[in-house]
Design a protein around this motif. Structure first.
Motif, PDB file in Angstrom:
ATOM      1  N   ARG A 288      45.368  34.166  33.697  1.00  0.00           N
ATOM      2  CA  ARG A 288      46.018  35.471  33.888  1.00  0.00           C
ATOM      3  C   ARG A 288      45.064  36.455  34.566  1.00  0.00           C
ATOM      4  NH1 ARG A 288      51.161  34.729  34.002  1.00  0.00           N
ATOM      5  NH2 ARG A 288      51.399  37.014  33.907  1.00  0.00           N
ATOM      6  N   LEU A 289      43.787  36.389  34.217  1.00  0.00           N
ATOM      7  CA  LEU A 289      42.801  37.247  34.884  1.00  0.00           C
ATOM      8  C   LEU A 289      42.707  36.902  36.370  1.00  0.00           C
ATOM      9  CD1 LEU A 289      39.974  37.261  32.182  1.00  0.00           C
ATOM     10  CD2 LEU A 289      41.421  39.192  32.820  1.00  0.00           C
ATOM     11  N   VAL A 290      42.676  35.608  36.662  1.00  0.00           N
ATOM     12  CA  VAL A 290      42.624  35.176  38.063  1.00  0.00           C
ATOM     13  C   VAL A 290      43.874  35.647  38.808  1.00  0.00           C
ATOM     14  CG1 VAL A 290      42.639  33.161  39.588  1.00  0.00           C
ATOM     15  CG2 VAL A 290      41.140  33.196  37.587  1.00  0.00           C
ATOM     16  N   ARG A 291      45.019  35.572  38.145  1.00  0.00           N
ATOM     17  CA  ARG A 291      46.272  36.026  38.762  1.00  0.00           C
ATOM     18  C   ARG A 291      46.212  37.517  39.104  1.00  0.00           C
ATOM     19  NH1 ARG A 291      51.035  38.397  37.010  1.00  0.00           N
ATOM     20  NH2 ARG A 291      52.916  37.763  38.153  1.00  0.00           N
ATOM     21  N   ILE A 292      45.671  38.328  38.184  1.00  0.00           N
ATOM     22  CA  ILE A 292      45.547  39.767  38.448  1.00  0.00           C
ATOM     23  C   ILE A 292      44.649  40.010  39.658  1.00  0.00           C
ATOM     24  CG2 ILE A 292      44.640  41.948  37.544  1.00  0.00           C
ATOM     25  CD1 ILE A 292      45.445  40.942  34.731  1.00  0.00           C
ATOM     26  N   ALA A 293      43.531  39.260  39.716  1.00  0.00           N
ATOM     27  CA  ALA A 293      42.592  39.428  40.823  1.00  0.00           C
ATOM     28  C   ALA A 293      43.224  39.046  42.157  1.00  0.00           C
ATOM     29  CB  ALA A 293      41.341  38.594  40.574  1.00  0.00           C
ATOM     30  N   LYS A 294      43.988  37.955  42.186  1.00  0.00           N
ATOM     31  CA  LYS A 294      44.600  37.481  43.425  1.00  0.00           C
ATOM     32  C   LYS A 294      45.778  38.344  43.854  1.00  0.00           C
ATOM     33  CE  LYS A 294      45.147  33.133  44.200  1.00  0.00           C
ATOM     34  NZ  LYS A 294      45.576  31.726  44.093  1.00  0.00           N
ATOM     35  N   LYS A 295      46.507  38.866  42.866  1.00  0.00           N
ATOM     36  CA  LYS A 295      47.721  39.625  43.158  1.00  0.00           C
ATOM     37  C   LYS A 295      47.427  41.021  43.705  1.00  0.00           C
ATOM     38  CE  LYS A 295      51.969  41.191  40.871  1.00  0.00           C
ATOM     39  NZ  LYS A 295      52.693  41.287  39.570  1.00  0.00           N
ATOM     40  N   SER A 296      46.305  41.590  43.304  1.00  0.00           N
ATOM     41  CA  SER A 296      46.010  42.971  43.687  1.00  0.00           C
ATOM     42  C   SER A 296      45.667  43.082  45.169  1.00  0.00           C
ATOM     43  CB  SER A 296      44.841  43.505  42.852  1.00  0.00           C
ATOM     44  OG  SER A 296      44.505  44.812  43.260  1.00  0.00           O
ATOM     45  N   HIS A 297      46.142  44.161  45.792  1.00  0.00           N
ATOM     46  CA  HIS A 297      45.793  44.461  47.184  1.00  0.00           C
ATOM     47  C   HIS A 297      44.631  45.449  47.254  1.00  0.00           C
ATOM     48  CE1 HIS A 297      49.315  42.318  48.570  1.00  0.00           C
ATOM     49  NE2 HIS A 297      50.088  43.028  47.754  1.00  0.00           N
ATOM     50  N   ASN A 298      44.068  45.772  46.100  1.00  0.00           N
ATOM     51  CA  ASN A 298      42.931  46.682  46.010  1.00  0.00           C
ATOM     52  C   ASN A 298      41.670  45.833  45.873  1.00  0.00           C
ATOM     53  OD1 ASN A 298      40.854  48.350  44.841  1.00  0.00           O
ATOM     54  ND2 ASN A 298      42.416  49.864  44.343  1.00  0.00           N
ATOM     55  N   SER A 299      40.780  45.903  46.864  1.00  0.00           N
ATOM     56  CA  SER A 299      39.593  45.038  46.856  1.00  0.00           C
ATOM     57  C   SER A 299      38.697  45.314  45.648  1.00  0.00           C
ATOM     58  CB  SER A 299      38.799  45.214  48.149  1.00  0.00           C
ATOM     59  OG  SER A 299      38.328  46.544  48.289  1.00  0.00           O
ATOM     60  N   PHE A 300      38.597  46.572  45.240  1.00  0.00           N
ATOM     61  CA  PHE A 300      37.801  46.907  44.062  1.00  0.00           C
ATOM     62  C   PHE A 300      38.325  46.177  42.833  1.00  0.00           C
ATOM     63  CE2 PHE A 300      37.826  49.628  40.227  1.00  0.00           C
ATOM     64  CZ  PHE A 300      36.489  49.526  39.883  1.00  0.00           C
ATOM     65  N   ILE A 301      39.642  46.212  42.619  1.00  0.00           N
ATOM     66  CA  ILE A 301      40.235  45.556  41.454  1.00  0.00           C
ATOM     67  C   ILE A 301      40.049  44.045  41.539  1.00  0.00           C
ATOM     68  CG2 ILE A 301      42.466  44.980  40.396  1.00  0.00           C
ATOM     69  CD1 ILE A 301      43.264  47.897  40.768  1.00  0.00           C
ATOM     70  N   SER A 302      40.260  43.473  42.708  1.00  0.00           N
ATOM     71  CA  SER A 302      40.103  42.024  42.868  1.00  0.00           C
ATOM     72  C   SER A 302      38.682  41.579  42.535  1.00  0.00           C
ATOM     73  CB  SER A 302      40.457  41.608  44.296  1.00  0.00           C
ATOM     74  OG  SER A 302      41.816  41.821  44.560  1.00  0.00           O
ATOM     75  N   ILE A 303      37.702  42.319  43.047  1.00  0.00           N
ATOM     76  CA  ILE A 303      36.295  41.955  42.804  1.00  0.00           C
ATOM     77  C   ILE A 303      35.931  42.172  41.344  1.00  0.00           C
ATOM     78  CG2 ILE A 303      33.907  42.512  43.375  1.00  0.00           C
ATOM     79  CD1 ILE A 303      34.966  43.362  46.181  1.00  0.00           C
ATOM     80  N   MET A 304      36.367  43.303  40.777  1.00  0.00           N
ATOM     81  CA  MET A 304      36.030  43.604  39.382  1.00  0.00           C
ATOM     82  C   MET A 304      36.628  42.577  38.427  1.00  0.00           C
ATOM     83  SD  MET A 304      37.071  46.870  36.976  1.00  0.00           S
ATOM     84  CE  MET A 304      38.790  46.326  36.934  1.00  0.00           C
ATOM     85  N   VAL A 305      37.916  42.284  38.568  1.00  0.00           N
ATOM     86  CA  VAL A 305      38.561  41.343  37.648  1.00  0.00           C
ATOM     87  C   VAL A 305      37.997  39.939  37.823  1.00  0.00           C
ATOM     88  CG1 VAL A 305      40.764  40.334  36.935  1.00  0.00           C
ATOM     89  CG2 VAL A 305      40.652  42.752  37.541  1.00  0.00           C
ATOM     90  N   THR A 306      37.598  39.584  39.041  1.00  0.00           N
ATOM     91  CA  THR A 306      36.918  38.303  39.254  1.00  0.00           C
ATOM     92  C   THR A 306      35.627  38.243  38.446  1.00  0.00           C
ATOM     93  OG1 THR A 306      37.827  38.015  41.479  1.00  0.00           O
ATOM     94  CG2 THR A 306      35.807  36.817  40.958  1.00  0.00           C
ATOM     95  N   GLY A 307      34.867  39.328  38.470  1.00  0.00           N
ATOM     96  CA  GLY A 307      33.627  39.377  37.680  1.00  0.00           C
ATOM     97  C   GLY A 307      33.889  39.272  36.192  1.00  0.00           C
ATOM     98  N   LEU A 308      34.926  39.958  35.721  1.00  0.00           N
ATOM     99  CA  LEU A 308      35.276  39.906  34.300  1.00  0.00           C
ATOM    100  C   LEU A 308      35.698  38.499  33.898  1.00  0.00           C
ATOM    101  CD1 LEU A 308      37.359  43.221  34.077  1.00  0.00           C
ATOM    102  CD2 LEU A 308      34.988  42.877  33.340  1.00  0.00           C
ATOM    103  N   ALA A 309      36.522  37.858  34.731  1.00  0.00           N
ATOM    104  CA  ALA A 309      36.961  36.490  34.446  1.00  0.00           C
ATOM    105  C   ALA A 309      35.781  35.524  34.444  1.00  0.00           C
ATOM    106  CB  ALA A 309      38.007  36.049  35.477  1.00  0.00           C
TER     107      ALA A 309
END
Length: 393
Positions: A288-309
């Protein structure tokens, strides 16, 4: 900072929230058994869990686009916490690293807090400089940005936690668009550096590597913990011995059973089925974390959630891996299961940030420069803009 207008409540990732809740309840049950049915021993964990879910609610109301702006301040706070740990930290004699700071009768691990702060600050940094990430000078500054906190952790010295940092930083750089030529270069340097470090280890750290390479070595000494953990896991078989019924768990054969080796308790008392349920819940959470990162069009959110995952994944992989002999023994706790109020709060803060990110509305900044479009249409203009607009640190 708090702005519900920037949130789409309907986009809240319910599956992530429910899987986290299930893991917390599961973890408290297993921890209760690890403490021999002593409810008083897990009160701190229960309180931290409740406080963590309150924190999730607060984080879900925060406008991430606003709180990411002062990322240099967040980064400075991270460094200050690590420096204070070097000055006031305790635990060198007991655990081999000065990782704990006492505030009255309470103790915290600043390095655990800094994990989330650094992921947030580094994601904001990469978001700002992403268009120039492969420029050699910018890349050197980027590596310096993350090398300083890692160095401060190594000075504690806490090699296990430093490896966690390196893993999630590498994942974030990859998602930010780091070129394969740099990835290959860093991989080679890392392998050579890792070999040199491992070749010069001494004391208990060398014992851990030798025990990993030779599991039958020193089973009554330095390898006692892992051997007893393996015995516990094997004796659980399919359905386990039952809560509070594990012989290895309940009779003190497994050192650190409430923290580092909590998985051995789970596997012995709930068996293969219990272990699979736990791993499935973790898999759902990570996916689900990976899905949030991939789904977002905001690069900050994608990078941050990738780090959290990546942070949660390496904790799970290393903790479970060391108990079954796939990884060397380190002091890496298992999220939502291992005893520790600070780590429980941080793990839930990770989920809170991800849930907040899943609801964050993406709005086009009218002052933002679309570097990718310019790069495709007019490469020479891109080079000029890149040189002129890239802030220097």
């Amino acid at each position: 900072m708090f702005n519900l207008k920037k949130k789409n409540i309907k986009d809240l990732d319910i599956i992530l929230l429910l899987s986290t809740l299930a893991l917390c309840v599961f973890g408290l049950v297993v921890l209760y058994s690890a403490y021999g049915g002593n409810m008083a021993a897990i009160r701190t964990q229960i309180f931290s869990t409740i406080l963590g879910f309150v924190g999730i609610v607060l984080l879900c109301t925060m406008d991430l686009d606003v709180i990411k702006r002062p990322f240099w301040i967040i980064y400075g706070i991270s460094l200050a916490l690590l420096v204070l740990t070097l000055i006031f930290g305790t635990g060198l004699d007991e655990w081999g690293a000065k990782s704990w700071v006492y505030i009255g009768s309470f103790s915290i691990q600043p390095a655990e807090v800094v994990k989330v702060l650094l992921i947030f600050a580094f994601a904001a940094y990469l978001d700002r400089y992403q268009h120039a990430i492969n420029d050699p000078l910018r890349l050197i500054k980027t590596l310096a940005f993350v090398a300083i906190p890692i160095l401060l952790i190594l000075l504690q010295p806490d090699f296990g936690t430093a490896m966690v940092y390196i893993f999630f930083i590498a994942a974030m750089l990859f998602v930010a668009g780091l070129s394969w030529k740099w990835i290959i270069l860093f991989a080679v340097v890392g392998l050579v550096g890792g070999y040199l470090v491992l070749s010069n280890l001494s004391g208990y750290r060398a014992d851990r590597i030798e025990n990993f390479l030779n599991p039958s070595r020193d089973t009554s000494g330095s390898n006692w913990q892992q051997q007893q953990g393996l015995i516990a896991i094997g004796s659980g078989m399919l359905t386990g011995r039952g809560l509070l019924q594990g012989t290895q768990s309940q009779y003190g054969y497994i050192p650190e059973k409430e923290t580092d080796f909590i998985f051995s308790v789970l596997a012995e008392e709930l068996g293969f089925i219990g272990a699979v349920i736990m791993l499935l819940l973790f898999a759902i959470m990570i996916l689900r974390l990976v899905r949030i990162a991939k789904k977002s069009h905001n690069s900050f959110i994608s990078i941050m959630v990738t780090g959290l995952a990546a942070m949660l994944f390496i904790h799970i992989f290393e903790n479970v891996g060391m108990t079954i002999g796939l990884m060397p023994v380190t002091g890496i706790p298992l999220p939502f299961f291992s005893s520790g109020g600070t780590f429980q709060l941080i793990s839930l803060a990770v989920i809170g940030l991800a849930l907040s990110a899943s609801m964050q509305k993406t709005m086009k900044d009218p002052e933002a420069v679309d570097y990718e479009t310019i790069k495709v249409i007019n490469p020479s203009s891109f080079k000029k803009i890149n040189k002129a607009k890239t802030p220097q640190v």
